[in-house]
Each structure stands twice: as structure tokens, then as C-alpha cells.
Enzyme design. Structure first.
Site, PDB file in Angstrom:
ATOM      1  N   SER A 163     -47.717  -6.360 -91.154  1.00 58.51           N
ATOM      2  CA  SER A 163     -48.513  -6.736 -92.327  1.00 58.51           C
ATOM      3  C   SER A 163     -49.752  -5.871 -92.442  1.00 58.51           C
ATOM      4  CB  SER A 163     -48.991  -8.181 -92.210  1.00 58.51           C
ATOM      5  OG  SER A 163     -47.925  -9.055 -92.269  1.00 58.51           O
ATOM      6  N   HIS A 186     -41.673  -4.660 -95.549  1.00 50.27           N
ATOM      7  CA  HIS A 186     -42.545  -5.829 -95.411  1.00 50.27           C
ATOM      8  C   HIS A 186     -42.007  -7.029 -96.187  1.00 50.27           C
ATOM      9  CE1 HIS A 186     -46.761  -7.745 -95.967  1.00 50.27           C
ATOM     10  NE2 HIS A 186     -46.257  -8.093 -94.808  1.00 50.27           N
ATOM     11  N   GLU A 198     -41.931  -5.314 -99.751  1.00 52.70           N
ATOM     12  CA  GLU A 198     -42.671  -4.065 -99.992  1.00 52.70           C
ATOM     13  C   GLU A 198     -42.041  -2.975 -99.114  1.00 52.70           C
ATOM     14  OE1 GLU A 198     -47.147  -5.733-101.054  1.00 52.70           O
ATOM     15  OE2 GLU A 198     -46.622  -5.468 -98.951  1.00 52.70           O
ATOM     16  N   ASN A 236     -51.465  -7.856 -99.858  1.00 49.78           N
ATOM     17  CA  ASN A 236     -52.623  -8.232 -99.043  1.00 49.78           C
ATOM     18  C   ASN A 236     -53.872  -7.444 -99.418  1.00 49.78           C
ATOM     19  OD1 ASN A 236     -51.092 -10.108 -97.777  1.00 49.78           O
ATOM     20  ND2 ASN A 236     -50.637  -8.848 -95.985  1.00 49.78           N
TER      21      ASN A 236
HETATM   22  N1  LIG Z   1     -45.847 -14.623 -90.348  1.00 50.81           N
HETATM   23  C1  LIG Z   1     -45.932 -14.087 -91.555  1.00 50.81           C
HETATM   24  O1  LIG Z   1     -46.181 -14.781 -92.567  1.00 50.81           O
HETATM   25  C2  LIG Z   1     -45.698 -12.614 -91.714  1.00 50.81           C
HETATM   26  C3  LIG Z   1     -45.434 -12.120 -93.011  1.00 50.81           C
HETATM   27  C4  LIG Z   1     -45.151 -10.756 -93.156  1.00 50.81           C
HETATM   28  C5  LIG Z   1     -45.148  -9.926 -92.054  1.00 50.81           C
HETATM   29  N2  LIG Z   1     -45.437 -10.429 -90.806  1.00 50.81           N
HETATM   30  C6  LIG Z   1     -45.375  -9.503 -89.656  1.00 50.81           C
HETATM   31  O2  LIG Z   1     -44.142  -9.724 -88.973  1.00 50.81           O
HETATM   32  C7  LIG Z   1     -44.306  -9.496 -87.573  1.00 50.81           C
HETATM   33  C8  LIG Z   1     -43.886 -10.733 -86.805  1.00 50.81           C
HETATM   34  O3  LIG Z   1     -44.650 -11.829 -87.248  1.00 50.81           O
HETATM   35  P1  LIG Z   1     -44.191 -13.329 -86.933  1.00 50.81           P
HETATM   36  O4  LIG Z   1     -45.095 -14.210 -87.720  1.00 50.81           O
HETATM   37  O5  LIG Z   1     -42.716 -13.450 -87.058  1.00 50.81           O
HETATM   38  O6  LIG Z   1     -44.578 -13.422 -85.391  1.00 50.81           O
HETATM   39  P2  LIG Z   1     -44.077 -14.487 -84.317  1.00 50.81           P
HETATM   40  O7  LIG Z   1     -45.185 -14.633 -83.345  1.00 50.81           O
HETATM   41  O8  LIG Z   1     -43.512 -15.697 -84.986  1.00 50.81           O
HETATM   42  O9  LIG Z   1     -42.850 -13.754 -83.608  1.00 50.81           O
HETATM   43  C9  LIG Z   1     -42.978 -12.584 -82.860  1.00 50.81           C
HETATM   44  C10 LIG Z   1     -41.812 -12.514 -81.905  1.00 50.81           C
HETATM   45  O10 LIG Z   1     -41.805 -11.214 -81.310  1.00 50.81           O
HETATM   46  C11 LIG Z   1     -41.341 -11.398 -79.997  1.00 50.81           C
HETATM   47  N3  LIG Z   1     -41.634 -10.203 -79.206  1.00 50.81           N
HETATM   48  C12 LIG Z   1     -42.811  -9.830 -78.648  1.00 50.81           C
HETATM   49  N4  LIG Z   1     -42.653  -8.659 -77.990  1.00 50.81           N
HETATM   50  C13 LIG Z   1     -41.354  -8.290 -78.156  1.00 50.81           C
HETATM   51  C14 LIG Z   1     -40.570  -7.190 -77.712  1.00 50.81           C
HETATM   52  N5  LIG Z   1     -41.101  -6.226 -76.977  1.00 50.81           N
HETATM   53  N6  LIG Z   1     -39.249  -7.156 -78.069  1.00 50.81           N
HETATM   54  C15 LIG Z   1     -38.699  -8.129 -78.816  1.00 50.81           C
HETATM   55  N7  LIG Z   1     -39.396  -9.198 -79.268  1.00 50.81           N
HETATM   56  C16 LIG Z   1     -40.698  -9.276 -78.937  1.00 50.81           C
HETATM   57  C17 LIG Z   1     -42.042 -12.659 -79.526  1.00 50.81           C
HETATM   58  O11 LIG Z   1     -41.426 -13.196 -78.366  1.00 50.81           O
HETATM   59  C18 LIG Z   1     -41.883 -13.537 -80.763  1.00 50.81           C
HETATM   60  O12 LIG Z   1     -40.678 -14.281 -80.720  1.00 50.81           O
HETATM   61  C19 LIG Z   1     -45.759  -9.083 -87.378  1.00 50.81           C
HETATM   62  O13 LIG Z   1     -45.832  -7.682 -87.397  1.00 50.81           O
HETATM   63  C20 LIG Z   1     -46.455  -9.674 -88.612  1.00 50.81           C
HETATM   64  O14 LIG Z   1     -47.604  -8.945 -88.984  1.00 50.81           O
HETATM   65  C21 LIG Z   1     -45.699 -11.753 -90.619  1.00 50.81           C
END
Ligand SMILES: NC(=O)c1ccc[n+]([C@@H]2O[C@H](COP(=O)([O-])OP(=O)(O)OC[C@H]3O[C@@H](n4cnc5c(N)ncnc54)[C@H](O)[C@@H]3O)[C@@H](O)[C@H]2O)c1
Length: 336
Positions: A163, A186, A198, A236
Site C-alpha cells: 500500500s 494493489h 491499482e 491513498n
Molecule cells: N489490509 C488492507 O486493507 C490492505 C489493503 C491493500 C494492501 N495491503 C497490503 O497488503 C499486504 C498484506 O497486508 P495484510 O493486511 O494482508 O497483512 P496481514 O498481516 O493480514 O498478513 C500478512 C501475512 O504475511 C505473512 N508473512 C510474513 N512474512 C512472510 C514471508 N516471508 N513469506 C510468506 N508470508 C509471510 C504473515 O504470516 C501474515 O499471514 C501489505 O503489503 C499491505 O500494505 C493491505
């Protein structure tokens, strides 16, 4: 490789900035793809079985891709499985309200297209597309892509669902030849409901990669937009300064939070006011993004958009993070 596990633990509910775009864009909004496009990919490997990765794996499987979902532990995989199953069951109920056997067959059919793994190298060995959705930490993302660059087939396209991190910085670690086939992808939360994706083109992303990613998004039934590799991309970049400006109005004592919210709902037609949004998104998330902009982008620092706010900092340091912690700008304490 982990098999599909039957134990279904509870999944925690989390929010992030992507979530609030739901307020502005729903599944009924503009969708350029009335008829679904054929995907250029067969095998999709998703890294991170969290909120976003599980959702991306699910929508990829729902549009007929063979999916590998990778995380670091069995516990994390279990959470992803729970999330996907719950979501599929909800969709199946809506799709086949009268028939439980059809609900079960729908859920099983989609779920069977997803394999779960804790072995990154094996999971990527025949991938056409990698979507990385692990925690928002550039060092960990770079570490994964360094590892994958060495083992993934030459044709595999690498994307990140970040993000807030620059796409070019994430992929600075891959070989020069691979750089042309990297991009940002994204998605928004919840992935199964939010139409927008995106597609972020860095300076190295080639046209073929961009075209394939566009077709992939359309095949998922999503509405892709494209943006250069700039802070906050489109959504964002507009929403975060808006919310920060609302906080600054409150800090100056120009108006109350309630009146600012009412004004934006009734005067601008927004479904939620900025403070309701801030609480919904999570104050820590907004602080994380603005701090990152302040540190990494001199032009944003100079414009004042990303300047720290004492009010925001104090709320976050006292654990008042919004809806998820029970208090932010408003209180969400449950009545006894
Ligand atoms: N949550 C949102 O609303 C949202 C929206 C758009 C983008 N994002 C982006 O998406 C990404 C994930 O966000 P999220 O909210 O799903 O996070 P989250 O914390 O729910 O999940 C992250 C996952 O990554 C895993 N992980 C960590 N290191 C790892 C590795 N080396 N190999 C494999 N898995 C690994 C963790 O165990 C966890 O299950 C981030 O980059 C975030 O910026 C989030």
C-alpha cells in the site's frame, strides 16, 4: 507442501486503508468488464495468507487459476484457510440460497484449486504470476524477491500488493532482466468485494507485463486503473491528506470532529466523515503511512501533507487506534 487442513481456527478481524474505499466504490460501481476476459496466467502463487493474500488467492481460484498460497507457518496458513472458507461459504449461500448441496459443491470446487505451502521455492517453481501480500516491511519483501528471483522461471511476473512502499525499491534486488516483469498490483479490502485494482507501473515495467496484468484483473472481474510508482498511488494519495487535514482542523479548534463529519456527509455527500473513516481504517495505519511519506519523500515533507500531528501521535501512543481498539476519535465501548 501443506495439505488442505480441516481444522478451522478463528480469524482476527483487521482493517487497513484499503478498507475504506469500500465506502466509495462497491461491487455495483463502474466495471469496464461486462464480459470476463481470459486470463494470460494459469498458475498464480500468492505470498502471505493474511487478510489480503487470502482474498487474492480466493478471487484467483474463483476465476479458474491454479493457486499456491504461501506463508511462514502452519498457524498462518490455518488463518488463511479459515478466511477463504468463510468467504466462499458466504458467497455460496447467496448464489444458491435454496440448495445446500450446490453450496457445498461450489465451495469445494473453488477451494480445491488452492494449495497451501510453507515452501516458497517449491511454490514458485512453475508460477506464471507471483503476487506478494506479506507484511508491510521492505526488508522482508526484498528478502523474498531475492530468493524467488533465483528460482522462479524466467517468464514469471513478480508483483507486490504493497500500500505504501515504492515498487522500484521493492524490486531493486531482482536481476536486471527480471525488472521489466515487475509491477505493483494493489488490491483493496475486502478483496472479494472491492472492484478496484491499482496496477502500478514502475520505470522498468514493460508493456507486455502491464497488458498481462490488465487482462488478469479483468479476468478476476476487477476494474483496473493504472498509476505511476508514486506515494499512495491514486486512492491513498488523495484520502490520506484529506484525513490529515481534518485532524489539523480539529487541532486548530476550527470545528468539532462531529461537525466536520456532519459537514462532509451532508455538504459533500460522503458516506462517512473523515473522523469516522480514520477510526475505521485505524489511526496507527494512517500514522505509519504519513511517517513513511515524511521520511522518504522530500516533496511531500515540504508540502506539509505528511507532517506529523501531535493529536494523532498522542492517540496512537495511548493505544487509541479507532474501532479496532474500542476508541479513537470516537468511543466504541460496548454497552453492558
Ligand atoms: N489490509 C488492507 O486493507 C490492505 C489493503 C491493500 C494492501 N495491503 C497490503 O497488503 C499486504 C498484506 O497486508 P495484510 O493486511 O494482508 O497483512 P496481514 O498481516 O493480514 O498478513 C500478512 C501475512 O504475511 C505473512 N508473512 C510474513 N512474512 C512472510 C514471508 N516471508 N513469506 C510468506 N508470508 C509471510 C504473515 O504470516 C501474515 O499471514 C501489505 O503489503 C499491505 O500494505 C493491505
Amino acid at each position: 507442501m501443506l495439505s488442505r487442513l480441516s481444522a478451522i481456527p478463528k480469524t482476527p478481524v483487521r482493517q487497513c486503508v484499503g478498507a475504506y474505499t469500500r465506502l466509495y466504490s462497491t461491487t455495483n460501481d463502474t466495471n469496464p468488464s461486462k464480459t470476463k476476459e481470459t486470463s494470460p496466467f494459469e498458475k498464480v502463487t500468492v505470498f502471505g495468507a493474511g487478510l489480503m493474500g487470502a482474498g487474492i488467492a480466493q478471487v484467483s481460484a474463483m476465476s479458474n487459476h491454479q493457486v499456491q498460497l504461501v506463508d511462514v507457518s502452519e498457524d498462518a496458513i490455518n488463518k488463511g484457510q479459515t478466511y477463504i472458507l468463510k468467504s466462499l461459504k458466504r458467497i455460496a449461500k447467496k448464489k444458491f440460497p435454496e440448495s445446500q448441496p450446490e453450496q457445498i459443491s461450489f465451495t469445494e470446487n473453488i477451494y480445491s484449486k488452492i494449495d497451501f505451502s510453507t515452501n516458497p521455492e517449491l511454490a514458485v517453481s512453475n508460477a506464471d504470476l507471483v503476487v506478494e501480500a506479506i507484511i508491510e516491511n521492505i526488508d522482508i519483501k526484498r528478502k523474498i524477491f531475492t530468493q524467488l528471483d533465483a528460482v522462479a522461471p524466467k517468464h514469471t511476473i513478480f508483483t507486490s500488493n504493497t500500500s505504501s512502499l515504492p515498487i522500484a525499491d521493492i524490486f531493486s534486488v531482482v536481476s536486471e532482466t527480471r525488472k521489466a516483469t515487475t509491477a505493483g498490483l494493489h488490491f483493496f479490502n475486502p478483496v472479494s468485494q472491492m472492484k478496484l485494482v491499482e496496477i502500478v507501473k514502475s520505470n522498468t515495467t514493460n508493456t507486455d507485463t502491464f497488458d498481462k496484468l490488465t487482462s488478469f484483473c479483468l479476468a478476476l472481474g476487477k476494474a483496473p486503473v493504472t498509476c505511476k510508482d508514486t506515494p499512495g498511488f491514486i486512492v491513498n494519495r488523495l484520502l490520506v491528506p484529506y484525513m490529515m487535514e481534518a485532524i489539523r482542523m480539529l487541532e486548530r479548534g476550527d470545528a468539532s470532529a462531529k461537525d466536520i463529519d456532519t459537514a462532509m456527509k451532508l455538504g459533500a455527500g460522503y458516506p462517512m466523515g473523515p473522523f469516522e473513516l480514520l477510526d475505521y481504517v485505524g489511526l496507527d495505519t494512517v500514522k505509519f503511512i504519513t511517517n513513511g511519506w515524511y521520511e522518504s519523500y522530500p516533496e511531500l515533507r515540504a508540502s506539509g501533507i505528511a507532517s506529523p500531528s501531535k493529536m494523532l501521535d498522542d492517540l496512537v501512543s495511548s493505544g487509541k487506534l479507532g474501532v479496532k481498539s474500542g476508541e479513537g476519535f470516537y468511543s466504541y465501548a460496548k454497552k453492558a
